[in-house]
Design an enzyme around this catalytic site. Structure first.
Site, short mmCIF file in Angstrom:
data_model
loop_
_atom_site.label_atom_id
_atom_site.label_comp_id
_atom_site.label_asym_id
_atom_site.label_seq_id
_atom_site.Cartn_x
_atom_site.Cartn_y
_atom_site.Cartn_z
N GLU A 45 -0.81 29.11 -8.50
CA GLU A 45 -1.25 27.87 -9.15
C GLU A 45 -2.53 28.09 -9.94
O GLU A 45 -3.46 28.73 -9.45
CB GLU A 45 -1.45 26.80 -8.07
CG GLU A 45 -0.82 25.47 -8.40
CD GLU A 45 0.69 25.54 -8.56
OE1 GLU A 45 1.16 25.49 -9.71
OE2 GLU A 45 1.41 25.64 -7.55
N HIS A 46 -2.55 27.53 -11.17
CA HIS A 46 -3.70 27.66 -12.09
C HIS A 46 -3.97 29.13 -12.44
O HIS A 46 -5.10 29.51 -12.73
CB HIS A 46 -4.96 27.00 -11.51
CG HIS A 46 -4.88 25.50 -11.52
ND1 HIS A 46 -5.56 24.72 -12.43
CD2 HIS A 46 -4.17 24.65 -10.76
CE1 HIS A 46 -5.29 23.44 -12.20
NE2 HIS A 46 -4.44 23.37 -11.19
N THR A 47 -2.92 29.93 -12.39
CA THR A 47 -3.04 31.33 -12.80
C THR A 47 -2.54 31.53 -14.23
O THR A 47 -2.92 32.51 -14.87
CB THR A 47 -2.21 32.24 -11.86
OG1 THR A 47 -0.93 31.63 -11.70
CG2 THR A 47 -2.87 32.38 -10.51
N GLY B 58 5.21 16.28 -10.20
CA GLY B 58 4.83 17.69 -10.16
C GLY B 58 6.02 18.63 -10.30
O GLY B 58 5.91 19.83 -10.10
N LEU B 59 7.19 18.08 -10.65
CA LEU B 59 8.37 18.92 -10.83
C LEU B 59 8.67 19.16 -12.31
O LEU B 59 9.70 19.67 -12.68
CB LEU B 59 9.59 18.30 -10.13
CG LEU B 59 9.41 18.08 -8.62
CD1 LEU B 59 10.67 17.49 -8.01
CD2 LEU B 59 9.04 19.38 -7.90
N SER B 60 7.72 18.75 -13.14
CA SER B 60 7.74 19.03 -14.57
C SER B 60 8.87 18.35 -15.33
O SER B 60 9.65 18.99 -16.03
CB SER B 60 7.76 20.54 -14.84
OG SER B 60 7.12 20.76 -16.06
N SER B 61 8.91 17.04 -15.20
CA SER B 61 9.82 16.27 -16.06
C SER B 61 9.44 16.46 -17.52
O SER B 61 10.30 16.41 -18.40
CB SER B 61 9.78 14.79 -15.69
OG SER B 61 8.52 14.21 -16.00
N SER B 62 8.15 16.70 -17.78
CA SER B 62 7.71 16.83 -19.18
C SER B 62 8.28 18.10 -19.82
O SER B 62 8.79 18.06 -20.93
CB SER B 62 6.19 16.79 -19.28
OG SER B 62 5.58 17.80 -18.50
N ASP C 17 5.52 25.87 -16.88
CA ASP C 17 6.63 24.91 -16.74
C ASP C 17 7.76 25.24 -17.71
O ASP C 17 8.94 25.25 -17.34
CB ASP C 17 6.14 23.49 -17.01
CG ASP C 17 5.01 23.08 -16.08
OD1 ASP C 17 4.73 23.83 -15.12
OD2 ASP C 17 4.42 22.00 -16.31
P1 ADP Z 1 5.57 15.84 -14.63
O1 ADP Z 1 5.82 16.81 -15.75
O2 ADP Z 1 4.95 16.48 -13.45
O3 ADP Z 1 6.77 15.04 -14.25
P2 ADP Z 1 3.79 14.75 -16.60
O4 ADP Z 1 2.74 13.70 -16.53
O5 ADP Z 1 3.46 16.09 -17.10
O6 ADP Z 1 4.48 14.81 -15.16
O7 ADP Z 1 4.95 14.21 -17.55
C1 ADP Z 1 5.52 12.94 -17.31
C2 ADP Z 1 5.66 12.20 -18.63
O8 ADP Z 1 6.69 12.81 -19.43
C3 ADP Z 1 6.14 10.77 -18.44
O9 ADP Z 1 5.06 9.90 -18.21
C4 ADP Z 1 6.83 10.48 -19.76
O10 ADP Z 1 5.87 10.17 -20.75
C5 ADP Z 1 7.43 11.82 -20.11
N1 ADP Z 1 8.83 11.93 -19.65
C6 ADP Z 1 9.34 12.83 -18.79
N2 ADP Z 1 10.67 12.67 -18.62
C7 ADP Z 1 11.02 11.63 -19.40
C8 ADP Z 1 12.26 10.97 -19.69
N3 ADP Z 1 13.42 11.35 -19.13
N4 ADP Z 1 12.24 9.94 -20.57
C9 ADP Z 1 11.10 9.56 -21.15
N5 ADP Z 1 9.90 10.13 -20.92
C10 ADP Z 1 9.84 11.15 -20.06
MG MG Z 2 4.32 17.93 -16.79
#
Ligand code: ADP
Ligand code: MG
Length: 360
Positions: free
Chosen positions: A16-18, A106-110, A153
């Site tokens: 982490e943070h590497t 924290g599972l990287s939805s982004s 990620d």
């Molecule tokens: P994590 O990556 O850990 O889930 P982040 O804060 O880095 O958290 O990213 C979350 C953000 O990404 C959400 O607040 C939203 O803006 C965007 N996001 C992620 N998945 C979706 C999705 N399926 N639809 C719309 N926005 C999304």
């Molecule tokens: Mg993220």
């Protein structure tokens, strides 16, 4: 033409943070992810994007610039913007997103979103390799959305594979697949439901501490420092921050060896050391996370640690099957009993990396 692309979320098993210190990490792709469906209409000068997770549609001009689009769709606009300058012909069209990655856990939805969008938008150009796409996604997130994250990620989402962890070297961007055979053991992702508040500011401060440490040691990045160089730093806090990074890099390499020999007890011990280092040296955990990790180990896990940038999010635990059952049955109530949100416990396995599903 409709293109569908899929990109998974990830858990970082250790390291982490590497990433922004040119170091090592050992993540895996999950079996949950984001689908991006792109219909190129050809006509027009914008992409209209909608998400099953959000109300309404957002217009992203093809010539978008940072600041034009804000909110969730800025992740998409960032990808459109970051693709410019690459050999990609972006047509106008509609983009529909659907995700089963929990947001902000924290599972990287982004990264799942960025990588699915980038694959969908570039599928017909076909010229960009996976690591190049990861860099473009990072640029979208750093310079358009404004979230200062490393490359971990996106590399995990794009390079992941079933039954495989990825030893990533952030200096060379080499990806070394390490077999992850769970056998009778179980990997649990335990969502703390503590959102990472103030995480961006704290993240920035940790990055700055690492840069300060490297500068004081006279090296380009902490990757170039010797294992015990942290002792030479003047300031006590900077010393602890550097010690985390230096010891964490060593733990990642040892953890990859432990996985290669399927020694899950050794792997768990390294997870526990990493958790202690994140708690005591890097100061990125929160009480709910610490309690979840301690409780998982008390209930028989080989090891447990926070995964992701910190200040909340998810704990990952590796446990024998019977201990995993105890964790599922007893951990949520124990943690809730201490006044924290009730965690959820989910079994996870390494899943396939990002790919284009249909190209018609
Ligand atoms: P994590 O990556 O850990 O889930 P982040 O804060 O880095 O958290 O990213 C979350 C953000 O990404 C959400 O607040 C939203 O803006 C965007 N996001 C992620 N998945 C979706 C999705 N399926 N639809 C719309 N926005 C999304
Ligand atoms: Mg993220």
């Amino acid at each position: 033409m409709t293109v569908r692309a899929y990109a998974p979320g990830r858990v970082n098993l250790i390291g982490e943070h590497t990433d922004y210190n040119d170091g090592f990490a050992l993540p895996m792709a999950l079996q949950v992810g984001t689908d991006a469906e792109f219909d190129a209409t050809g006509a027009g000068s914008a992409i209209i994007v909608s998400s099953a997770q959000e109300e309404g549609a957002v217009t992203v001009p093809l010539d978008t610039m940072p600041g034009d689009v804000t909110g969730w769709a800025s992740y998409v606009a960032g990808c459109v913007w970051a693709l410019r300058g690459h050999d990609v012909d972006l047509p106008a069209g509609t983009l529909r997103l659907r995700s089963d990655v929990p947001v902000g856990a924290g599972l990287s939805s982004s990264a799942a979103l960025e990588c699915a969008v980038l694959l969908a938008l570039t599928a017909s150009s076909g010229a960009l390799d996976r690591t190049e796409l990861a860099r473009i996604a990072q640029r979208a997130e750093n310079d358009y959305v404004g979230a200062p994250t490393g490359l971990l990620d996106q590399m995990s989402s794009l390079h992941g594979a079933e039954d495989t962890a990825l030893l990533l070297d952030f200096r060379t961007l080499a990806v070394d697949p390490v077999p992850l055979r769970l056998g009778d053991d179980v990997l649990l992702a335990i969502d703390s439901y503590t959102p990472h508040q103030h995480a961006a500011g704290e993240y920035r401060r940790r990055r700055e501490a690492c840069e300060r440490a490297a500068a004081e040691l006279g090296v380009d990045s902490l990757r170039d420092a010797a294992d015990d160089d942290w002792k030479r730093l003047a300031d006590a806090e900077t010393r602890r921050r550097a010690r985390h990074v230096l010891t964490e890099n060593r733990r990642v390499l040892d953890a990859a060896d432990a996985l290669r020999s399927a020694d899950h007890a050794a792997f768990g011990a390294l997870m526990n050391d990493s958790q202690a280092s994140m708690r005591d040296d890097f100061a990125i955990t929160v009480p709910a996370i610490d309690l979840i990790a301690e409780t998982a180990v008390a209930l028989g896990a080989y090891g447990a640690r926070m995964t992701g940038g910190g200040f909340g999010g998810t704990v990952i635990a590796l446990a024998p099957a019977d201990a995993a059952r105890s964790i599922v049955e007893e951990l949520p109530a124990r943690v809730a009993g201490a006044g924290h949100p009730t965690p959820t416990v989910t079994s996870v396995r390494p899943g396939r990396g990002a790919h284009v599903i249909v190209d018609v």
